[in-house]
Design a protein around this motif. Structure first.
Motif, PDB file in Angstrom:
ATOM      1  N   VAL A   1      42.564  26.160  39.986  1.00 13.29           N
ATOM      2  CA  VAL A   1      42.762  26.912  41.225  1.00 13.29           C
ATOM      3  C   VAL A   1      43.895  26.323  42.056  1.00 13.29           C
ATOM      4  O   VAL A   1      44.748  27.054  42.590  1.00 13.29           O
ATOM      5  N   ALA A   2      43.924  24.992  42.165  1.00 13.18           N
ATOM      6  CA  ALA A   2      44.966  24.346  42.970  1.00 13.18           C
ATOM      7  C   ALA A   2      46.353  24.668  42.435  1.00 13.18           C
ATOM      8  O   ALA A   2      47.268  25.004  43.198  1.00 13.18           O
ATOM      9  N   TRP A   3      46.522  24.591  41.123  1.00 17.91           N
ATOM     10  CA  TRP A   3      47.839  24.889  40.543  1.00 17.91           C
ATOM     11  C   TRP A   3      48.159  26.376  40.651  1.00 17.91           C
ATOM     12  O   TRP A   3      49.330  26.760  40.750  1.00 17.91           O
ATOM     13  N   SER A   4      47.158  27.236  40.645  1.00 17.06           N
ATOM     14  CA  SER A   4      47.430  28.678  40.767  1.00 17.06           C
ATOM     15  C   SER A   4      48.097  28.983  42.102  1.00 17.06           C
ATOM     16  O   SER A   4      48.977  29.850  42.179  1.00 17.06           O
ATOM     17  N   HIS A   5      47.704  28.267  43.152  1.00 14.74           N
ATOM     18  CA  HIS A   5      48.321  28.484  44.465  1.00 14.74           C
ATOM     19  C   HIS A   5      49.779  28.024  44.451  1.00 14.74           C
ATOM     20  O   HIS A   5      50.645  28.670  45.052  1.00 14.74           O
ATOM     21  N   VAL A   6      50.055  26.918  43.780  1.00 14.72           N
ATOM     22  CA  VAL A   6      51.430  26.427  43.680  1.00 14.72           C
ATOM     23  C   VAL A   6      52.293  27.433  42.924  1.00 14.72           C
ATOM     24  O   VAL A   6      53.403  27.782  43.352  1.00 14.72           O
ATOM     25  N   LEU A   7      51.783  27.921  41.809  1.00 18.89           N
ATOM     26  CA  LEU A   7      52.549  28.875  41.001  1.00 18.89           C
ATOM     27  C   LEU A   7      52.741  30.196  41.741  1.00 18.89           C
ATOM     28  O   LEU A   7      53.768  30.859  41.577  1.00 18.89           O
ATOM     29  N   GLY A   8      51.765  30.560  42.555  1.00 15.91           N
ATOM     30  CA  GLY A   8      51.874  31.814  43.295  1.00 15.91           C
ATOM     31  C   GLY A   8      52.993  31.819  44.326  1.00 15.91           C
ATOM     32  O   GLY A   8      53.486  32.883  44.698  1.00 15.91           O
TER      33      GLY A   8
END
Length: 320
Positions: free
Chosen positions: A218-225
């Motif tokens: 989830v944390a990396w999904s926000h960065v990629l978003g």
């Protein structure tokens, strides 16, 4: 060199060395070295929700003659999770620098390759001192530099704000993935792999992705978003090749073309027909062949940069 352990009829790769790299914020990263000491080096960075296991086919094919270095990105595999603020593109660059420092000799040149978020790692690190010291050439597999959510083709809808919002919600969902099931394999295949992908390769990807801890996912999904590494692409001043699947829904080929146009030393795009996002697993022979071609062309046996077939010269090589 790597040893092949056979247990219960399945081969498990055992690295010749396991290392721990310490990043700028103190995070400790799991690093594996496969292959004979002193041989030309290839450093592989995996993508979001994956681990060192993602590169199994490339390690098996290349570690007999090259030194293949793989590591787990923070929060993935055997690399511990970090505090909430520790998931950033700067952290990706910090971590790569730490891996290069512990796995390569001072001034040693290597081929650096990344899949998806691993490719973004190369972009984020392009101006870093360790990257400039060690990168002879780069391979970017199935990646993008910006607009990841807006360009995603996961949803069969017209591009626009509604599709973008729903896609963002799907990629950032906090629900646990749970055990691998026939339904979860079908969903994973639709979102990340080509329609003709062999069932055993789908199952392998599912096992890897489902093993990723939810908090890191989830944390990396926000960065990629919110990703914007277009400046990093322009800073990749070493020969850089791109591999893209024509059926990639997560980072469709529009990203590969934009990157190729912006690269200072583009070696072009290898488009794999019918292949999705998980190119190193879906088309291992094609990705391995490109890695072999690049390491032969740009990395000398001595570890010094060499002049490639296009005349490109690494920064560390003496100019007469």
């Amino acid at each position: 060199m790597s040893r092949l352990l056979t247990t219960g009829g399945s081969g498990v790769l055992v690295p010749s060395r396991e290392l721990t790299a310490t990043s700028a914020d103190g995070s400790r990263l799991h690093v594996e070295v496969h292959g004979p000491d002193g041989s030309p080096a290839i450093v592989l960075a995996h993508g979001w929700t994956c681990s060192t296991l993602f590169w199994d086919a490339q390690i098996r094919a290349l570690a007999g003659e090259y030194r293949v270095i793989v590591y787990d990105q923070r929060g993935h595999g055997r690399t511990p999770a970090v505090a909430h603020g520790g998931y950033t593109t700067d952290a990706l660059a910090d971590d790569l620098e730490a891996v290069l420092a512990v796995a390569l000799a001072p001034g040693e040149k290597a081929l650096l390759a990344g899949h998806s978020m691993g490719g973004m790692t190369m972009m984020a690190a392009a101006r870093r001192p360790k990257f400039e010291e060690h990168a002879a050439a780069v391979l970017l597999c199935s990646t993008g530099s910006s607009r990841l959510v807006g360009e995603s083709l996961i949803l069969p809808m017209r591009a626009g704000g509604v599709r973008t919002r729903i896609t963002r919600a799907i990629l950032g969902a906090r629900a646990p993935l749970g055990p691998v099931t026939p339904l979860s394999r079908k969903i994973l295949k639709y979102g990340t792999m080509g329609p003709g992908t062999a069932p055993e390769r789908v199952a392998r990807c599912a096992r890897i992705v489902h093993a990723c801890p939810r908090a890191a996912r989830v944390a990396w999904s926000h960065v990629l978003g919110e990703l914007d590494l277009e400046a990093g692409v322009r800073d990749l001043r070493v020969p850089t090749a791109i591999v893209a699947g024509t059926a990639d829904r997560l980072t469709p080929p529009v990203h590969a073309r934009a990157i190729a146009d912006a690269l200072p030393q583009s070696l072009g795009i290898t488009e794999l027909t019918g292949v999705g996002h998980m190119t190193p697993v879906e088309a291992p022979e094609a990705v391995t062949a490109k890695l072999r071609e690049l390491v032969v062309t740009y990395v000398d046996v001595s570890g010094a940069g060499r002049v490639g077939s296009d005349g490109a010269r690494s920064e560390k090589e003496d100019v007469v």
